[in-house]
Write an enzyme that holds these catalytic residues in place. Structure first.
Site, PDB file in Angstrom:
ATOM      1  N   GLY A 127     -15.253   6.958  -1.249  1.00  0.00           N
ATOM      2  CA  GLY A 127     -16.189   5.873  -1.553  1.00  0.00           C
ATOM      3  C   GLY A 127     -16.700   5.202  -0.300  1.00  0.00           C
ATOM      4  O   GLY A 127     -17.895   4.890  -0.181  1.00  0.00           O
TER       5      GLY A 127
ATOM      6  N   CYS B  43     -10.797   3.348  -1.230  1.00  0.00           N
ATOM      7  CA  CYS B  43     -11.295   4.669  -1.620  1.00  0.00           C
ATOM      8  C   CYS B  43     -11.997   5.269  -0.414  1.00  0.00           C
ATOM      9  O   CYS B  43     -13.039   4.764   0.022  1.00  0.00           O
ATOM     10  CB  CYS B  43     -12.245   4.551  -2.804  1.00  0.00           C
TER      11      CYS B  43
ATOM     12  N   HIS C 199     -20.359   9.224  -6.477  1.00  0.00           N
ATOM     13  CA  HIS C 199     -20.261   7.798  -6.179  1.00  0.00           C
ATOM     14  C   HIS C 199     -21.591   7.109  -6.467  1.00  0.00           C
ATOM     15  O   HIS C 199     -22.663   7.641  -6.195  1.00  0.00           O
ATOM     16  CB  HIS C 199     -19.891   7.578  -4.711  1.00  0.00           C
TER      17      HIS C 199
ATOM     18  N   GLU D   5     -12.575   2.986  -9.347  1.00  0.00           N
ATOM     19  CA  GLU D   5     -12.349   4.415  -9.180  1.00  0.00           C
ATOM     20  C   GLU D   5     -12.293   5.115 -10.532  1.00  0.00           C
ATOM     21  O   GLU D   5     -11.570   4.684 -11.442  1.00  0.00           O
ATOM     22  CB  GLU D   5     -11.058   4.664  -8.389  1.00  0.00           C
TER      23      GLU D   5
ATOM     24  N   CYS E  64      -9.880  13.099  -2.303  1.00  0.00           N
ATOM     25  CA  CYS E  64      -9.451  11.714  -2.102  1.00  0.00           C
ATOM     26  C   CYS E  64      -9.333  11.487  -0.604  1.00  0.00           C
ATOM     27  O   CYS E  64      -8.487  12.093   0.059  1.00  0.00           O
ATOM     28  CB  CYS E  64      -8.120  11.453  -2.799  1.00  0.00           C
TER      29      CYS E  64
END
Length: 279
Positions: free
Chosen positions: A227, A224, A166, A215, A75
């Site tokens: 991301g 994110c 992703h 997410e 993360c």
């Protein structure tokens, strides 16, 4: 059990942080209690739980659990908060700081203000672009502008893994997208055997974009970091953006840089509050 915790956020991507140097709270506990404690109406409220743990090969270790209790490899916003917590609470005063994740050991460069961490730049390592390794079921070296039909409309996605998968979709306007419907459909599509995060991106210019994120395991979030890193890579390899971008997410801004096959992400990390909860 009474659990002490710290609520933190990185540009609105908020998690319940548990200091496992002090608390007897295990990975199994995180899986069990993430859906309960993350509930925004009946409990603390968060995008999930992040454990800050000892490591014998890095300064600190993080384990991250989504709103639904599933574990993610990394993360980007969360790791900045882990670095801030570890430095501010004297777990490690190393700068740069090495943080172990399921993605591997990542390096955090800390920017200090009044003897506390204000912002953090993370070396996010190299993106994974090979289709089967992301993973997807598409056997291509790079998946760029791959078509997918949803309710009679064709969208084009580019796939990148930053340790977690992703699916990046460039659109004319992110405000015109049904994030919940399309994001959920793609997240759970059979193309992605481990499910996927979905980024919807509107290009302002070659050095600036706007992003909304669906997410995996949490739904739409304010930000994110992995991301945003994937968006930087996807924009560059598809020829839409430069290798350095300012990314405006719902919760705030991140600066991304993609050079020498490495992504760097810089952004803030903030405390919300400390608390205790009986579980």
């Amino acid at each position: 059990m009474v659990l002490n915790f710290t609520k933190m956020h990185g540009i609105g991507n908020d998690y319940i942080y548990v200091d496992c140097f002090k608390e007897q709270f295990t990975v199994d506990d995180a899986v069990t209690y993430a859906p309960i404690l993350s509930n925004r109406h009946y409990s603390i409220g968060a995008d999930g739980i992040i454990l800050i743990m000892p490591s014998n090969i890095a300064d600190v270790q993080m384990r991250m659990f989504n709103y639904d209790g599933s574990e993610s490899e990394m993360c980007g916003n969360g790791i900045r908060c882990v670095a801030k917590y570890a430095y501010d609470n004297n777990i490690s005063r190393n700068n740069p700081m090495k943080i172990k994740t399921l993605r591997g050991i990542l390096e955090a460069k800390l920017f200090i203000k009044n003897d506390e961490v204000d912002s953090v730049e993370i070396n996010m390592d190299s993106p994974i672009l090979e289709g089967l390794k992301i993973p997807t079921t598409i056997n291509k070296e790079r998946i760029i502008d791959e078509p997918i039909n949803i309710d009679g409309k064709t969208y084009y996605f580019t796939c990148v893994s930053m340790g977690n998968p992703h699916c990046v979709i460039f659109v004319d306007s992110i405000d015109d997208i049904d994030i919940s419907k399309i994001g959920s459909y793609i997240e759970n599509n059979s193309i992605f055997p481990n499910r996927t995060n979905v980024e919807f991106v509107e290009i302002i210019n070659r050095g600036e974009v706007k992003q909304r994120t669906w997410e995996r395991g949490s739904g739409e979030t304010l930000a994110c970091g992995t991301g945003a890193s994937a968006v930087c890579v996807a924009g560059f390899i598809s020829g839409r953006t430069d290798n350095v971008i300012l990314n405006h997410l719902l919760g705030g801004d991140l600066v991304l840089r993609y050079e020498n096959d490495t992504v760097f992400m810089k952004g803030e990390a903030r405390y919300c509050f400390n608390g205790t909860v009986k579980i």
